[in-house]
Write a protein that holds these residues in place. Structure first.
Motif, PDB file in Angstrom:
ATOM      1  N   VAL A 163      39.734  42.943  33.984  1.00 29.88           N
ATOM      2  CA  VAL A 163      40.853  43.743  33.474  1.00 29.88           C
ATOM      3  C   VAL A 163      40.691  45.224  33.795  1.00 29.88           C
ATOM      4  N   PHE A 164      39.474  45.733  33.692  1.00 30.51           N
ATOM      5  CA  PHE A 164      39.191  47.146  33.972  1.00 30.51           C
ATOM      6  C   PHE A 164      37.963  47.256  34.863  1.00 30.51           C
ATOM      7  N   ARG A 165      38.012  48.208  35.791  1.00 36.46           N
ATOM      8  CA  ARG A 165      36.848  48.547  36.601  1.00 36.46           C
ATOM      9  C   ARG A 165      36.637  50.054  36.549  1.00 36.46           C
ATOM     10  N   TYR A 166      35.384  50.465  36.648  1.00 35.91           N
ATOM     11  CA  TYR A 166      35.078  51.884  36.801  1.00 35.91           C
ATOM     12  C   TYR A 166      35.533  52.322  38.183  1.00 35.91           C
ATOM     13  N   VAL A 167      36.279  53.414  38.255  1.00 30.13           N
ATOM     14  CA  VAL A 167      36.791  53.897  39.538  1.00 30.13           C
ATOM     15  C   VAL A 167      35.634  54.344  40.427  1.00 30.13           C
ATOM     16  N   ASP A 168      34.722  55.103  39.863  1.00 28.38           N
ATOM     17  CA  ASP A 168      33.518  55.489  40.583  1.00 28.38           C
ATOM     18  C   ASP A 168      32.424  54.472  40.253  1.00 28.38           C
ATOM     19  N   ALA A 169      31.316  54.535  40.913  1.00 26.72           N
ATOM     20  CA  ALA A 169      30.238  53.583  40.656  1.00 26.72           C
ATOM     21  C   ALA A 169      29.906  53.554  39.161  1.00 26.72           C
ATOM     22  N   ALA A 170      29.796  52.355  38.614  1.00 31.08           N
ATOM     23  CA  ALA A 170      29.533  52.208  37.187  1.00 31.08           C
ATOM     24  C   ALA A 170      28.240  52.925  36.805  1.00 31.08           C
ATOM     25  N   PRO A 171      28.290  53.860  35.870  1.00 33.35           N
ATOM     26  CA  PRO A 171      27.087  54.612  35.511  1.00 33.35           C
ATOM     27  C   PRO A 171      26.043  53.767  34.795  1.00 33.35           C
ATOM     28  N   ASN A 172      26.450  52.600  34.317  1.00 29.04           N
ATOM     29  CA  ASN A 172      25.519  51.706  33.624  1.00 29.04           C
ATOM     30  C   ASN A 172      25.000  50.582  34.519  1.00 29.04           C
ATOM     31  N   GLY A 173      25.453  50.539  35.781  1.00 25.97           N
ATOM     32  CA  GLY A 173      25.011  49.500  36.695  1.00 25.97           C
ATOM     33  C   GLY A 173      25.748  48.193  36.548  1.00 25.97           C
ATOM     34  N   SER A 174      26.879  48.208  35.875  1.00 27.16           N
ATOM     35  CA  SER A 174      27.640  46.985  35.632  1.00 27.16           C
ATOM     36  C   SER A 174      27.992  46.277  36.938  1.00 27.16           C
ATOM     37  N   THR A 175      27.822  44.960  36.959  1.00 25.94           N
ATOM     38  CA  THR A 175      28.094  44.169  38.153  1.00 25.94           C
ATOM     39  C   THR A 175      29.533  44.353  38.620  1.00 25.94           C
ATOM     40  N   SER A 176      29.696  44.620  39.910  1.00 29.56           N
ATOM     41  CA  SER A 176      31.027  44.793  40.513  1.00 29.56           C
ATOM     42  C   SER A 176      31.842  45.884  39.821  1.00 29.56           C
ATOM     43  N   ASP A 177      31.144  46.833  39.190  1.00 26.79           N
ATOM     44  CA  ASP A 177      31.796  47.949  38.483  1.00 26.79           C
ATOM     45  C   ASP A 177      32.739  47.465  37.388  1.00 26.79           C
ATOM     46  N   ILE A 178      32.426  46.321  36.793  1.00 24.78           N
ATOM     47  CA  ILE A 178      33.285  45.749  35.753  1.00 24.78           C
ATOM     48  C   ILE A 178      33.157  46.541  34.457  1.00 24.78           C
ATOM     49  N   ALA A 179      34.298  46.969  33.924  1.00 20.06           N
ATOM     50  CA  ALA A 179      34.331  47.684  32.644  1.00 20.06           C
ATOM     51  C   ALA A 179      34.934  46.824  31.539  1.00 20.06           C
ATOM     52  N   GLY A 180      35.723  45.812  31.908  1.00 18.91           N
ATOM     53  CA  GLY A 180      36.344  44.955  30.911  1.00 18.91           C
ATOM     54  C   GLY A 180      36.858  43.668  31.518  1.00 18.91           C
ATOM     55  N   ILE A 181      36.860  42.596  30.723  1.00 19.16           N
ATOM     56  CA  ILE A 181      37.311  41.290  31.179  1.00 19.16           C
ATOM     57  C   ILE A 181      38.199  40.649  30.124  1.00 19.16           C
ATOM     58  N   ALA A 182      38.818  39.524  30.499  1.00 19.91           N
ATOM     59  CA  ALA A 182      39.722  38.818  29.590  1.00 19.91           C
ATOM     60  C   ALA A 182      39.369  37.336  29.540  1.00 19.91           C
ATOM     61  N   SER A 183      39.846  36.687  28.506  1.00 24.35           N
ATOM     62  CA  SER A 183      39.735  35.237  28.391  1.00 24.35           C
ATOM     63  C   SER A 183      40.710  34.587  29.372  1.00 24.35           C
ATOM     64  N   ALA A 184      40.600  33.279  29.509  1.00 23.76           N
ATOM     65  CA  ALA A 184      41.446  32.554  30.462  1.00 23.76           C
ATOM     66  C   ALA A 184      42.926  32.715  30.155  1.00 23.76           C
ATOM     67  N   ASN A 185      43.281  32.810  28.865  1.00 26.86           N
ATOM     68  CA  ASN A 185      44.700  32.942  28.499  1.00 26.86           C
ATOM     69  C   ASN A 185      45.147  34.392  28.369  1.00 26.86           C
ATOM     70  N   GLY A 186      44.242  35.348  28.615  1.00 21.34           N
ATOM     71  CA  GLY A 186      44.603  36.762  28.575  1.00 21.34           C
ATOM     72  C   GLY A 186      44.825  37.320  27.181  1.00 21.34           C
TER      73      GLY A 186
END
Length: 223
Positions: A163-186
């Motif tokens: 759902v959300f990605r860090y625009v610049d490289a994730a400062p925490n090292g998050s995989t694929s710059d992932i900042a947020g995700i959702a369930s299958a039904n959103g």
């Protein structure tokens, strides 16, 4: 629209989440970790902080609190649930979202305003945004590095559940710059940055975060 905001021992940002709900036009309902009743709310926010002092691992104890039994059942029936920072950790520990949040790369606590890209507007919490839109919200966490196995990451990508990605490289090292995700039904969304701290320019870096709260009110109204 009634939006519940849960307080656990060690929660810090419940008051901010309540204020965000009210500013968006909803009625905020305070929920206590020991409750076994969601009191008729239409959506739930699991806010940030250090629930139970982050003992064992962040979110592990809170995920087993009585209120979370009710949240899991409600989420399984389609109730929108938002987990912010420690709330994201709790949702992963409760099995409502896949993957885990681990110690930041370098083991440093990160506290700064960051640009996020909205990857999906097809969730209950992002309908007010356009896919590809960039927003500015604060990040403040020591265990915000999102990780998951390769199969889970591939599924999240394929299903449009990042759902959300860090625009610049994730400062925490998050995989694929992932900042947020959702369930299958959103309906269930978790993110590490804090939208409730960006609801008006006077007190935050922007008012961009308010869109998550207006989005869920519209989603509940249209359901």
């Amino acid at each position: 629209m009634r939006v519940g905001v849960i307080t656990f021992p060690g929660t810090l940002d419940d008051v901010d989440a309540v204020r965000a709900v009210r500013l968006a036009g909803g009625e905020a309902v305070n929920l206590w970790h020991a409750d076994r009743d969601l009191h008729g709310v239409d959506a739930v926010v699991v806010p940030g902080g250090f629930s139970y002092g982050d003992y064992l691992r962040a979110g592990a104890i809170a995920a087993r609190a009585p209120i979370m039994d009710e949240v899991v059942v409600a989420a399984d029936h389609g109730m929108p649930v938002l987990g912010i920072c420690n709330g994201f950790q709790i949702l992963c520990e409760a099995g409502l979202l896949p993957g885990a949040l681990t110690r930041n790369v370098g083991l440093h606590f990160v506290c700064r305003d960051l640009r996020l890209r909205v990857e999906s507007s097809a969730t209950a919490w992002t309908g007010a945004f356009a896919a590809g839109q960039e927003i500015v919200v604060p990040l403040k966490s020591g265990e915000g590095r999102y990780v998951a196995d390769a199969a889970t990451l591939a599924q999240l990508e394929a299903d449009g559940r990042i759902v959300f990605r860090y625009v610049d490289a994730a400062p925490n090292g998050s995989t694929s710059d992932i900042a947020g995700i959702a369930s299958a039904n959103g309906r269930v969304v978790g993110l590490m940055p804090h939208p409730e701290h960006a609801i008006e320019p006077l007190t935050g870096p922007s008012a961009d975060g308010l869109g998550l709260f207006t989005s869920v009110l519209a989603a509940v109204m249209s359901a």
